[in-house]
Motif scaffolding. Structure first.
Motif, PDB file in Angstrom:
ATOM      1  N   PRO A  20     -17.284  50.363  41.603  1.00 18.82           N
ATOM      2  CA  PRO A  20     -16.654  51.380  40.750  1.00 18.82           C
ATOM      3  C   PRO A  20     -16.010  52.506  41.560  1.00 18.82           C
ATOM      4  O   PRO A  20     -14.943  53.010  41.190  1.00 18.82           O
ATOM      5  CB  PRO A  20     -17.820  51.923  39.914  1.00 18.82           C
ATOM      6  N   VAL A  21     -16.659  52.885  42.670  1.00 25.66           N
ATOM      7  CA  VAL A  21     -16.097  53.954  43.505  1.00 25.66           C
ATOM      8  C   VAL A  21     -14.753  53.512  44.076  1.00 25.66           C
ATOM      9  O   VAL A  21     -13.790  54.285  44.111  1.00 25.66           O
ATOM     10  CB  VAL A  21     -17.072  54.320  44.645  1.00 25.66           C
ATOM     11  N   MET A  22     -14.693  52.238  44.521  1.00 27.12           N
ATOM     12  CA  MET A  22     -13.422  51.731  45.080  1.00 27.12           C
ATOM     13  C   MET A  22     -12.321  51.822  44.040  1.00 27.12           C
ATOM     14  O   MET A  22     -11.201  52.254  44.341  1.00 27.12           O
ATOM     15  CB  MET A  22     -13.584  50.282  45.519  1.00 27.12           C
ATOM     16  N   VAL A  23     -12.632  51.398  42.815  1.00 29.15           N
ATOM     17  CA  VAL A  23     -11.613  51.416  41.761  1.00 29.15           C
ATOM     18  C   VAL A  23     -11.156  52.849  41.499  1.00 29.15           C
ATOM     19  O   VAL A  23      -9.953  53.145  41.493  1.00 29.15           O
ATOM     20  CB  VAL A  23     -12.172  50.772  40.467  1.00 29.15           C
ATOM     21  N   VAL A  24     -12.136  53.762  41.328  1.00 26.32           N
ATOM     22  CA  VAL A  24     -11.794  55.154  41.023  1.00 26.32           C
ATOM     23  C   VAL A  24     -10.957  55.745  42.159  1.00 26.32           C
ATOM     24  O   VAL A  24      -9.938  56.409  41.926  1.00 26.32           O
ATOM     25  CB  VAL A  24     -13.080  55.983  40.804  1.00 26.32           C
ATOM     26  N   GLU A  25     -11.376  55.475  43.408  1.00 22.98           N
ATOM     27  CA  GLU A  25     -10.660  56.088  44.533  1.00 22.98           C
ATOM     28  C   GLU A  25      -9.274  55.484  44.721  1.00 22.98           C
ATOM     29  O   GLU A  25      -8.338  56.176  45.108  1.00 22.98           O
ATOM     30  CB  GLU A  25     -11.481  55.953  45.818  1.00 22.98           C
ATOM     31  N   ALA A  26      -9.152  54.180  44.444  1.00 21.33           N
ATOM     32  CA  ALA A  26      -7.832  53.556  44.555  1.00 21.33           C
ATOM     33  C   ALA A  26      -6.871  54.216  43.568  1.00 21.33           C
ATOM     34  O   ALA A  26      -5.754  54.600  43.932  1.00 21.33           O
ATOM     35  CB  ALA A  26      -7.933  52.053  44.292  1.00 21.33           C
ATOM     36  N   VAL A  27      -7.336  54.382  42.326  1.00 25.62           N
ATOM     37  CA  VAL A  27      -6.481  55.007  41.310  1.00 25.62           C
ATOM     38  C   VAL A  27      -6.180  56.451  41.693  1.00 25.62           C
ATOM     39  O   VAL A  27      -5.023  56.898  41.644  1.00 25.62           O
ATOM     40  CB  VAL A  27      -7.167  54.933  39.928  1.00 25.62           C
ATOM     41  N   PHE A  28      -7.219  57.174  42.101  1.00 24.80           N
ATOM     42  CA  PHE A  28      -7.053  58.590  42.430  1.00 24.80           C
ATOM     43  C   PHE A  28      -6.096  58.767  43.615  1.00 24.80           C
ATOM     44  O   PHE A  28      -5.197  59.611  43.594  1.00 24.80           O
ATOM     45  CB  PHE A  28      -8.417  59.206  42.750  1.00 24.80           C
ATOM     46  N   THR A  29      -6.290  57.935  44.662  1.00 23.54           N
ATOM     47  CA  THR A  29      -5.433  58.046  45.845  1.00 23.54           C
ATOM     48  C   THR A  29      -3.987  57.708  45.493  1.00 23.54           C
ATOM     49  O   THR A  29      -3.055  58.411  45.924  1.00 23.54           O
ATOM     50  CB  THR A  29      -5.946  57.113  46.963  1.00 23.54           C
ATOM     51  N   ALA A  30      -3.816  56.646  44.707  1.00 26.16           N
ATOM     52  CA  ALA A  30      -2.447  56.268  44.314  1.00 26.16           C
ATOM     53  C   ALA A  30      -1.798  57.407  43.540  1.00 26.16           C
ATOM     54  O   ALA A  30      -0.637  57.772  43.800  1.00 26.16           O
ATOM     55  CB  ALA A  30      -2.485  54.995  43.468  1.00 26.16           C
ATOM     56  N   ALA A  31      -2.544  58.004  42.603  1.00 22.78           N
ATOM     57  CA  ALA A  31      -1.988  59.093  41.800  1.00 22.78           C
ATOM     58  C   ALA A  31      -1.659  60.301  42.678  1.00 22.78           C
ATOM     59  O   ALA A  31      -0.579  60.898  42.568  1.00 22.78           O
ATOM     60  CB  ALA A  31      -2.982  59.488  40.708  1.00 22.78           C
ATOM     61  N   ALA A  32      -2.590  60.644  43.576  1.00 18.91           N
ATOM     62  CA  ALA A  32      -2.391  61.828  44.416  1.00 18.91           C
ATOM     63  C   ALA A  32      -1.201  61.642  45.348  1.00 18.91           C
ATOM     64  O   ALA A  32      -0.334  62.513  45.459  1.00 18.91           O
ATOM     65  CB  ALA A  32      -3.666  62.115  45.219  1.00 18.91           C
ATOM     66  N   ILE A  33      -1.139  60.474  46.023  1.00 24.57           N
ATOM     67  CA  ILE A  33      -0.054  60.246  46.967  1.00 24.57           C
ATOM     68  C   ILE A  33       1.278  60.108  46.221  1.00 24.57           C
ATOM     69  O   ILE A  33       2.322  60.604  46.671  1.00 24.57           O
ATOM     70  CB  ILE A  33      -0.337  59.000  47.834  1.00 24.57           C
ATOM     71  N   GLY A  34       1.227  59.449  45.040  1.00 23.08           N
ATOM     72  CA  GLY A  34       2.442  59.341  44.242  1.00 23.08           C
ATOM     73  C   GLY A  34       2.997  60.710  43.894  1.00 23.08           C
ATOM     74  O   GLY A  34       4.200  60.965  44.029  1.00 23.08           O
ATOM     75  N   LEU A  35       2.096  61.603  43.502  1.00 20.99           N
ATOM     76  CA  LEU A  35       2.510  62.967  43.155  1.00 20.99           C
ATOM     77  C   LEU A  35       3.060  63.697  44.370  1.00 20.99           C
ATOM     78  O   LEU A  35       4.141  64.308  44.323  1.00 20.99           O
ATOM     79  CB  LEU A  35       1.310  63.729  42.573  1.00 20.99           C
ATOM     80  N   VAL A  36       2.332  63.589  45.492  1.00 20.24           N
ATOM     81  CA  VAL A  36       2.750  64.298  46.706  1.00 20.24           C
ATOM     82  C   VAL A  36       4.113  63.803  47.164  1.00 20.24           C
ATOM     83  O   VAL A  36       4.980  64.592  47.554  1.00 20.24           O
ATOM     84  CB  VAL A  36       1.687  64.117  47.818  1.00 20.24           C
ATOM     85  N   LEU A  37       4.339  62.482  47.095  1.00 17.97           N
ATOM     86  CA  LEU A  37       5.618  61.931  47.562  1.00 17.97           C
ATOM     87  C   LEU A  37       6.776  62.426  46.707  1.00 17.97           C
ATOM     88  O   LEU A  37       7.885  62.612  47.204  1.00 17.97           O
ATOM     89  CB  LEU A  37       5.572  60.402  47.539  1.00 17.97           C
ATOM     90  N   ARG A  38       6.505  62.623  45.418  1.00 14.43           N
ATOM     91  CA  ARG A  38       7.588  63.095  44.562  1.00 14.43           C
ATOM     92  C   ARG A  38       7.819  64.595  44.720  1.00 14.43           C
ATOM     93  O   ARG A  38       8.940  65.061  44.742  1.00 14.43           O
ATOM     94  CB  ARG A  38       7.266  62.774  43.094  1.00 14.43           C
TER      95      ARG A  38
ATOM     96  N   LEU B  47       6.044  52.006  45.109  1.00 10.89           N
ATOM     97  CA  LEU B  47       5.413  51.067  46.050  1.00 10.89           C
ATOM     98  C   LEU B  47       4.526  51.808  47.042  1.00 10.89           C
ATOM     99  O   LEU B  47       3.448  51.334  47.402  1.00 10.89           O
ATOM    100  CB  LEU B  47       6.499  50.279  46.797  1.00 10.89           C
ATOM    101  N   ALA B  48       5.000  52.985  47.474  1.00 13.47           N
ATOM    102  CA  ALA B  48       4.203  53.770  48.423  1.00 13.47           C
ATOM    103  C   ALA B  48       2.887  54.186  47.790  1.00 13.47           C
ATOM    104  O   ALA B  48       1.827  54.147  48.433  1.00 13.47           O
ATOM    105  CB  ALA B  48       4.990  54.994  48.872  1.00 13.47           C
ATOM    106  N   ALA B  49       2.926  54.571  46.512  1.00 15.87           N
ATOM    107  CA  ALA B  49       1.699  54.963  45.822  1.00 15.87           C
ATOM    108  C   ALA B  49       0.751  53.772  45.720  1.00 15.87           C
ATOM    109  O   ALA B  49      -0.463  53.906  45.892  1.00 15.87           O
ATOM    110  CB  ALA B  49       2.029  55.503  44.430  1.00 15.87           C
ATOM    111  N   LEU B  50       1.327  52.597  45.463  1.00 13.12           N
ATOM    112  CA  LEU B  50       0.525  51.378  45.380  1.00 13.12           C
ATOM    113  C   LEU B  50      -0.170  51.117  46.722  1.00 13.12           C
ATOM    114  O   LEU B  50      -1.365  50.794  46.778  1.00 13.12           O
ATOM    115  CB  LEU B  50       1.428  50.207  45.008  1.00 13.12           C
ATOM    116  N   ALA B  51       0.603  51.261  47.803  1.00 12.37           N
ATOM    117  CA  ALA B  51       0.038  51.067  49.138  1.00 12.37           C
ATOM    118  C   ALA B  51      -1.080  52.067  49.391  1.00 12.37           C
ATOM    119  O   ALA B  51      -2.132  51.724  49.948  1.00 12.37           O
ATOM    120  CB  ALA B  51       1.140  51.211  50.189  1.00 12.37           C
ATOM    121  N   ALA B  52      -0.868  53.322  48.962  1.00 12.55           N
ATOM    122  CA  ALA B  52      -1.879  54.362  49.156  1.00 12.55           C
ATOM    123  C   ALA B  52      -3.145  54.014  48.380  1.00 12.55           C
ATOM    124  O   ALA B  52      -4.260  54.194  48.873  1.00 12.55           O
ATOM    125  CB  ALA B  52      -1.335  55.720  48.707  1.00 12.55           C
TER     126      ALA B  52
END
Lengths: 201, 213
Positions: B176-194, B132-137
């Motif tokens: 397209p930038v919003m979509v790419v950044e949303a995915v990238f941010t979610a992935a990055a924050i998801g990884l960092v949180l884990r 959920l946190a990654a989704l929020a990010a």
């Protein structure tokens, strides 16, 4: 500590990796040159992305507006010069992109009247086919001018592209600056705190 | 078009941009504990390089901004990080300009801070679920770009350009930038949180992971 350092390295490597084609810049640019009395140019972002349907205006050195219009579907525009003077080209996108370029008077043929001279006769565009019937020395000179500028154009485009290219050393240098600034900030922050640190702990 | 070049916006916009940038950076630097400086520098470097990743969209050309990610991780410290990255982009790449630097920092750092504060609120509500946190990010990452495009359009509008066409064009080309950044941010924050939950911890915020550590 080692794990933290490894993490930092990994993030920087990732950052460098995603930016691996550093030749790609994001900035609107113009290239233009004169072929005979015609100024041909185009607006572009990078090698494979032209600025299409973008407003172009050309101003003469005497302040007159020579041309206003939009670029075509290939980002190109053509302007007929009627006087031998510097032509300042500017391209303005609706989203705030802007670029300027100057075609100097020296590039235009001698046959054009200078800026502020007598009202020019409508410049007759010399079609390429006319080159076949070279008679007078003026025609010959025009012909040579045109073919030389046509030959030089790709070279000038290449030089322009080289100047605008973002090199890997620019990117690495920038990251180095950021690391340096962070180091300075860290050092100053620690110096400010030192009196507290020297207290018995 | 996130970087406004020199000579496009009017003087009042330049003045407001410079004032907001100075105030934001001063406040952020006051709050920034020294041990978080390296982290701000890393995000500054990522932001600096992200602008090179770009692709043509319609009549224009767009690139990643990553101000959402910067804000989510750094909070207020996004201000100085973005200032330095934008200064170097202007000097080394010719993106934007030095005179207009304040406006560009305002347009990117204010949305970044908003995203950071919003993420703090959302994160407190997500409890312990990293997904959920990654989704929020991811949401914050996309929102950062949207707010920046609106700020750019507003800057142009106040400077005498027509606001609606500019806003429409900039927002549409940045989808397209919003979509790419949303995915990238979610992935990055998801990884960092884990991997390293403390990385996005901020003082004044004591969510679950800090109590666990």
């Amino acid at each position: 500590m080692i794990r933290r350092f490894a993490f930092v390295i990994a993030v920087i490597a990732l950052a460098l990796g995603t930016g691996s084609p550093p030749a790609l810049a994001h900035k609107m640019k113009i290239f233009a040159s004169a072929t005979g009395a015609t100024i041909l140019g185009y607006a572009y972002f990078n090698a494979d992305s032209r600025a299409v349907q973008t407003k172009v205006s050309v101003r003469g050195a005497d302040g007159s507006t020579v041309f206003t219009g939009v670029t075509d579907d290939k980002g190109q525009f053509a302007v007929q010069a009627t006087r031998r003077m510097d032509h300042h080209i500017s391209v303005i996108g609706d989203d705030g992109h802007m670029a300027t370029f100057t075609v100097t008077a020296a590039e235009l043929p001698d046959s054009l009247p200078p800026a502020g001279g007598a009202a020019p006769a409508p410049a007759a565009a010399v079609p390429a086919a006319a080159a076949a019937t070279v008679v007078g020395s003026d025609d010959l000179r025009n012909f040579i001018d045109q073919s030389v500028s046509r030959q030089l154009r790709p070279l000038r485009e290449q030089i322009d592209a080289y100047q605008e290219k973002i090199w890997l050393h620019d990117v690495i240098g920038g990251i180095g600056y950021i690391v340096g600034v962070a180091g300075l900030a860290f050092g100053f922050a620690n110096r400010r705190r030192r009196p507290q640190v020297t207290e018995p702990s | 078009m996130a970087h406004i070049p020199d000579g496009v916006v009017s003087f009042p916009v330049l003045a407001v941009g410079a004032a907001v940038t100075v105030a934001g950076c001063a406040y952020a630097l006051k709050r920034l504990p020294p041990e978080r400086i390296p982290q701000a520098a890393i995000l500054s470097a990522v932001f600096f390089v992200a602008s090179l990743v770009h692709f043509p969209v319609g009549p224009s050309s767009v690139h990643l901004i990553l101000n959402g990610l910067t804000g989510v991780i750094l909070g207020w410290a996004a201000f100085p990080a973005i200032l330095i990255a934008l200064l170097l982009q202007a000097v080394l790449f010719g993106f934007g300009g030095v005179v207009v630097l304040g406006v560009n920092v305002m347009n990117m750092a204010v949305p970044a801070v908003i995203c950071g504060l919003l993420f703090d609120v959302l994160y407190r509500r997500t409890g312990d679920s990293p997904r959920l946190a990654a989704l929020a990010a991811g949401f914050c990452g996309g929102l950062g770009v949207l707010l920046t495009t609106l700020a750019v359009a507003l800057s142009l509008g106040v400077s005498g350009r027509e606001f609606l066409p500019a806003a429409k064009l900039i927002v549409l080309t940045h989808v397209p930038v919003m979509v790419v950044e949303a995915v990238f941010t979610a992935a990055a924050i998801g990884l960092v949180l884990r991997v390293k939950p403390g990385f996005i911890a901020r003082p004044g915020l004591s969510p679950a992971w800090e109590r666990v550590e």
